[in-house]
Motif scaffolding. Structure first.
Motif, mmCIF file in Angstrom:
data_model
loop_
_atom_site.group_PDB
_atom_site.id
_atom_site.type_symbol
_atom_site.label_atom_id
_atom_site.label_comp_id
_atom_site.label_asym_id
_atom_site.label_seq_id
_atom_site.Cartn_x
_atom_site.Cartn_y
_atom_site.Cartn_z
ATOM 1 N N LYS A 92 0.288 -1.140 0.237
ATOM 2 C CA LYS A 92 0.476 0.227 0.021
ATOM 3 C C LYS A 92 0.720 1.226 -0.507
ATOM 4 N N PRO A 93 0.105 2.022 -0.591
ATOM 5 C CA PRO A 93 1.050 3.820 -0.221
ATOM 6 C C PRO A 93 1.496 3.463 1.983
ATOM 7 N N GLY A 94 3.133 4.081 1.747
ATOM 8 C CA GLY A 94 3.393 4.172 3.263
ATOM 9 C C GLY A 94 3.258 2.860 3.736
ATOM 10 N N GLY A 95 3.726 2.106 2.649
ATOM 11 C CA GLY A 95 3.993 0.961 3.408
ATOM 12 C C GLY A 95 5.395 0.198 3.338
ATOM 13 N N ARG A 96 5.869 0.023 4.234
ATOM 14 C CA ARG A 96 7.014 -0.388 4.271
ATOM 15 C C ARG A 96 7.764 -1.933 3.502
ATOM 16 N N VAL A 97 9.224 -1.659 2.625
ATOM 17 C CA VAL A 97 9.910 -3.285 2.225
ATOM 18 C C VAL A 97 10.889 -3.563 3.912
ATOM 19 N N ILE A 98 11.098 -4.245 4.293
ATOM 20 C CA ILE A 98 12.041 -4.519 4.744
ATOM 21 C C ILE A 98 13.379 -5.707 4.160
ATOM 22 N N HIS A 99 14.501 -5.387 3.523
ATOM 23 C CA HIS A 99 15.287 -6.378 2.834
ATOM 24 C C HIS A 99 16.172 -6.877 3.809
ATOM 25 N N LEU A 174 18.034 -3.425 4.783
ATOM 26 C CA LEU A 174 17.295 -1.994 4.101
ATOM 27 C C LEU A 174 15.521 -2.103 4.738
ATOM 28 N N VAL A 175 15.685 -0.812 5.162
ATOM 29 C CA VAL A 175 13.839 -0.890 5.180
ATOM 30 C C VAL A 175 13.409 1.139 4.632
ATOM 31 N N ALA A 176 12.535 0.601 3.717
ATOM 32 C CA ALA A 176 11.909 1.625 2.407
ATOM 33 C C ALA A 176 10.647 1.450 2.846
ATOM 34 N N THR A 177 10.419 3.191 2.459
ATOM 35 C CA THR A 177 8.535 3.516 2.684
ATOM 36 C C THR A 177 8.226 3.730 1.470
ATOM 37 N N LYS A 178 7.289 2.699 0.664
ATOM 38 C CA LYS A 178 6.335 3.376 -0.352
ATOM 39 C C LYS A 178 5.723 4.881 -0.336
ATOM 40 N N ALA A 179 6.218 5.487 -0.736
ATOM 41 C CA ALA A 179 5.231 7.321 -1.461
ATOM 42 C C ALA A 179 4.320 6.763 -1.856
ATOM 43 N N PRO A 180 2.777 7.931 -1.526
ATOM 44 C CA PRO A 180 1.751 7.560 -2.397
ATOM 45 C C PRO A 180 2.148 8.570 -3.376
ATOM 46 N N GLY A 181 0.960 7.623 -3.899
ATOM 47 C CA GLY A 181 1.488 7.879 -5.834
ATOM 48 C C GLY A 181 2.495 6.943 -6.176
#
Length: 181
Positions: A92-99, A174-181
């Motif tokens: 989802k937008p605002g969701g995070r991935v952790i690698h 690595l942790v990143a947050t998906k930006a809206p849009g």
């Protein structure tokens, strides 16, 4: 006062014998109320069977998740570009991935050993926020030997980029947050 559920041990016998917790217990302990898994086969009882090499992610999975945890998966996927695109679509937008992915000295563990630059450049270029980027060094005795964890910024490894590492095993968080849009 609420009593916590008793910890459940890992599904694999060798993990359970060493006291490793199950994925379900760990993520519930961290506050998640639902855990789903994805794999290319149902061998380990995945919730969703889908090959990350494919580009036709099932519609019901698109944008369905707050978190994707890649604890050593994409190095086993031939098409890294497709796997990263699928992670993008799953969240989802605002969701995070952790690698948590292997870097140097992981011969014959999967198909790839990654540079942290792959992740920082990919997510930055695609408008994601990088929350955490770290490189860690550990040994084959990783259950008992200490780990050395260092912050990573693009370019910081330039002095050791050509043969400057020792015999340790290296990996990336690595942790990143998906930006809206």
């Amino acid at each position: 006062c609420k009593t916590a559920d008793a910890p459940t041990l890992g599904l694999k016998a060798d993990f359970a014998s060493r006291g490793f917790l199950s994925d379900d217990y760990l993520f519930r302990f961290l506050g998640f109320n639902r855990l789903e898994s994805l794999d290319y086969s149902d061998f380990e009882r995945a919730t969703h069977v889908f090959d990350l090499n494919r580009s036709d992610l099932p519609t019901e999975l698109a944008g369905a998740f707050d978190l994707v945890f890649d604890g050593g998966t994409i190095e086993h996927v031939f098409d890294v570009k497709a796997s990263l695109a699928n992670i993008h679509r799953l969240l989802k937008p605002g969701g995070r991935v952790i690698h948590v992915s292997p870097s140097s000295n992981h011969m014959d563990h999967g198909f790839y050993m990654f540079s942290p630059t792959l992740f920082t450049d990919y997510y930055s270029t695609n408008g994601w926020e990088i929350n955490t980027a770290r490189v860690f060094r550990y040994s084959p005795r990783h259950e008992t030997d200490p780990w050395l964890v260092s912050d990573y910024t693009p370019g910081c490894l330039e002095p050791i980029s050509f043969g400057g590492l020792d015999d340790g095993m290296y990996a990336i968080i690595l942790v990143a947050t998906k930006a809206p849009g």
